[in-house]
Design a protein around this motif. Structure first.
Motif, PDB file in Angstrom:
ATOM      1  N   TYR A  69       0.827  -1.211   0.000  1.00 48.96           N
ATOM      2  CA  TYR A  69       0.000   0.000   0.000  1.00 48.96           C
ATOM      3  C   TYR A  69       0.860   1.260   0.000  1.00 48.96           C
ATOM      4  O   TYR A  69       1.829   1.373   0.750  1.00 48.96           O
ATOM      5  CB  TYR A  69      -0.916  -0.020   1.233  1.00 48.96           C
ATOM      6  CG  TYR A  69      -1.793   1.205   1.399  1.00 48.96           C
ATOM      7  CD1 TYR A  69      -2.760   1.531   0.454  1.00 48.96           C
ATOM      8  CD2 TYR A  69      -1.648   2.033   2.511  1.00 48.96           C
ATOM      9  CE1 TYR A  69      -3.566   2.646   0.619  1.00 48.96           C
ATOM     10  CE2 TYR A  69      -2.452   3.149   2.688  1.00 48.96           C
ATOM     11  CZ  TYR A  69      -3.419   3.453   1.728  1.00 48.96           C
ATOM     12  OH  TYR A  69      -4.216   4.560   1.885  1.00 48.96           O
ATOM     13  N   ASN A  70       0.496   2.198  -0.878  1.00 48.27           N
ATOM     14  CA  ASN A  70       1.175   3.484  -1.011  1.00 48.27           C
ATOM     15  C   ASN A  70       2.627   3.330  -1.487  1.00 48.27           C
ATOM     16  O   ASN A  70       3.501   4.099  -1.095  1.00 48.27           O
ATOM     17  CB  ASN A  70       1.144   4.288   0.288  1.00 48.27           C
ATOM     18  CG  ASN A  70       1.459   5.758   0.051  1.00 48.27           C
ATOM     19  OD1 ASN A  70       1.290   6.284  -1.041  1.00 48.27           O
ATOM     20  ND2 ASN A  70       1.945   6.425   1.080  1.00 48.27           N
ATOM     21  N   LYS A  71       2.860   2.330  -2.329  1.00 44.69           N
ATOM     22  CA  LYS A  71       4.186   2.136  -2.904  1.00 44.69           C
ATOM     23  C   LYS A  71       4.087   1.944  -4.420  1.00 44.69           C
ATOM     24  O   LYS A  71       3.100   1.403  -4.925  1.00 44.69           O
ATOM     25  CB  LYS A  71       4.873   0.917  -2.288  1.00 44.69           C
ATOM     26  CG  LYS A  71       5.152   1.047  -0.803  1.00 44.69           C
ATOM     27  CD  LYS A  71       5.778  -0.220  -0.257  1.00 44.69           C
ATOM     28  CE  LYS A  71       6.022  -0.112   1.241  1.00 44.69           C
ATOM     29  NZ  LYS A  71       6.575  -1.377   1.792  1.00 44.69           N
ATOM     30  N   ILE A  72       5.115   2.417  -5.130  1.00 41.71           N
ATOM     31  CA  ILE A  72       5.221   2.164  -6.565  1.00 41.71           C
ATOM     32  C   ILE A  72       5.984   0.862  -6.747  1.00 41.71           C
ATOM     33  O   ILE A  72       7.100   0.718  -6.246  1.00 41.71           O
ATOM     34  CB  ILE A  72       5.947   3.317  -7.282  1.00 41.71           C
ATOM     35  CG1 ILE A  72       5.130   4.611  -7.172  1.00 41.71           C
ATOM     36  CG2 ILE A  72       6.182   2.975  -8.744  1.00 41.71           C
ATOM     37  CD1 ILE A  72       5.830   5.827  -7.763  1.00 41.71           C
ATOM     38  N   VAL A  73       5.374  -0.088  -7.437  1.00 39.33           N
ATOM     39  CA  VAL A  73       5.995  -1.400  -7.617  1.00 39.33           C
ATOM     40  C   VAL A  73       5.850  -1.853  -9.074  1.00 39.33           C
ATOM     41  O   VAL A  73       5.041  -1.312  -9.836  1.00 39.33           O
ATOM     42  CB  VAL A  73       5.344  -2.455  -6.699  1.00 39.33           C
ATOM     43  CG1 VAL A  73       5.514  -2.098  -5.239  1.00 39.33           C
ATOM     44  CG2 VAL A  73       3.853  -2.614  -7.020  1.00 39.33           C
ATOM     45  N   ASN A  74       6.645  -2.854  -9.429  1.00 41.66           N
ATOM     46  CA  ASN A  74       6.502  -3.521 -10.727  1.00 41.66           C
ATOM     47  C   ASN A  74       5.823  -4.856 -10.467  1.00 41.66           C
ATOM     48  O   ASN A  74       6.360  -5.703  -9.745  1.00 41.66           O
ATOM     49  CB  ASN A  74       7.868  -3.719 -11.378  1.00 41.66           C
ATOM     50  CG  ASN A  74       7.746  -4.297 -12.784  1.00 41.66           C
ATOM     51  OD1 ASN A  74       7.136  -5.343 -12.998  1.00 41.66           O
ATOM     52  ND2 ASN A  74       8.339  -3.607 -13.748  1.00 41.66           N
ATOM     53  N   ARG A  75       4.662  -5.037 -11.032  1.00 41.99           N
ATOM     54  CA  ARG A  75       3.860  -6.233 -10.780  1.00 41.99           C
ATOM     55  C   ARG A  75       4.644  -7.525 -11.043  1.00 41.99           C
ATOM     56  O   ARG A  75       4.474  -8.525 -10.349  1.00 41.99           O
ATOM     57  CB  ARG A  75       2.610  -6.201 -11.663  1.00 41.99           C
ATOM     58  CG  ARG A  75       1.724  -7.424 -11.541  1.00 41.99           C
ATOM     59  CD  ARG A  75       0.658  -7.423 -12.615  1.00 41.99           C
ATOM     60  NE  ARG A  75      -0.362  -6.426 -12.356  1.00 41.99           N
ATOM     61  CZ  ARG A  75      -1.559  -6.698 -11.864  1.00 41.99           C
ATOM     62  NH1 ARG A  75      -1.876  -7.941 -11.560  1.00 41.99           N
ATOM     63  NH2 ARG A  75      -2.445  -5.748 -11.678  1.00 41.99           N
ATOM     64  N   MET A  76       5.526  -7.495 -12.037  1.00 41.31           N
ATOM     65  CA  MET A  76       6.261  -8.690 -12.427  1.00 41.31           C
ATOM     66  C   MET A  76       7.519  -8.916 -11.581  1.00 41.31           C
ATOM     67  O   MET A  76       8.158  -9.945 -11.692  1.00 41.31           O
ATOM     68  CB  MET A  76       6.652  -8.600 -13.909  1.00 41.31           C
ATOM     69  CG  MET A  76       5.486  -8.584 -14.865  1.00 41.31           C
ATOM     70  SD  MET A  76       4.532 -10.129 -14.841  1.00 41.31           S
ATOM     71  CE  MET A  76       2.949  -9.535 -14.252  1.00 41.31           C
TER      72      MET A  76
END
Length: 256
Positions: A149-156
């Protein structure tokens, strides 16, 4: 046979311990008193959806703040401002004012660190901050139940895909060609306290956001050419009356 059993036991033990996740130590907050750069955004009142931004700098923590460059227009959340979770202590009378919550369409009011950036192109030479290039699977998670939550991530790449709601950043388009992550509700993160708050490019000078602060592309670029991580830059965002109320107590830059 005994040796074989011991090997199996060691193998299983190693796998069990390998799966134990260590809790990362939170990055210490750098207090506003140590900041040498500030982006000040003021609005007419708590319900206004547009405002004015101005960059300020000081030589050291004992120096007076001085304006740098020209002020410029911004747009904010479609429902105005609400107190956010940042570097400042919340006033004692905040019970009379709404606190920012997930999905409320309000931009956060207060003082917030600016520590990272993002965009759709290769990192430009003038960007001094850590930079995330937005790709197909880049998402900002707004699911309050997710550990991301409230983080920028790469789904892969994130490994633990445990959210049902997120902002697929590449699909936003030109507005996210360049942006700055605002440290609202980020240290620590409170579930439901609001997520994915950025400074980014606006659609136009009248169209509001869902909680971010947006501006012309040229002004985002000017900010990134000016702001330096070593100077602990912050966003200070308040209605004008509240800004003047806390100006002396919080040692905020002087505005007209």
């Amino acid at each position: 046979m005994l040796k074989f059993s011991l090997l199996i036991l060691l193998f299983l033990s190693a796998n069990i311990f390998a799966q134990v996740k260590t809790v990362p130590t939170p990055t210490p907050k750098i207090p506003f008193s140590e900041s040498l750069q500030a982006v000040v955004v003021t609005t007419k009142d708590w319900t206004a959806t547009s405002g004015t931004a101005q960059v300020f700098e000081r030589k050291n923590t004992k120096s007076k703040w001085k304006s740098k460059g020209e002020s410029f227009a911004v747009v904010i959340g479609k429902n105005g401002l609400a107190w956010g979770a940042g570097l400042n202590d919340l006033p004692s009378d905040t019970g009379m004012i709404l606190m920012k919550k997930e999905g409320d369409g309000k931009s956060p009011a207060g003082i917030f660190s600016l520590t990272s950036t993002f965009g759709t192109a290769e990192k430009a030479d003038f960007i001094k901050f850590p930079y995330t290039r937005i790709e197909k699977w880049t998402e900002c998670v707004d699911d309050v139940k997710s550990s991301h939550y409230n983080k920028i991530v790469n789904r892969m790449q994130v490994g633990d895909f445990n959210w049902e709601s997120s902002e697929k950043m590449l699909e936003i388009g030109a507005e996210y060609d360049l942006g700055i992550f605002v440290g609202h509700n980020s240290n620590p993160i409170t579930r439901g306290g609001g997520s994915c708050i950025f400074l980014h490019i606006w659609k136009n000078e009248t169209e509001t956001t869902l909680g971010c602060t947006a501006m012309a592309r040229e002004n985002i670029e000017k900010l990134l050419k000016t702001l330096e991580p070593a100077k602990n830059p912050v966003l200070i965002q308040l209605p004008t009356d509240s800004y003047k109320q806390f100006q002396k107590t919080w040692n905020l830059p002087k505005i007209k």
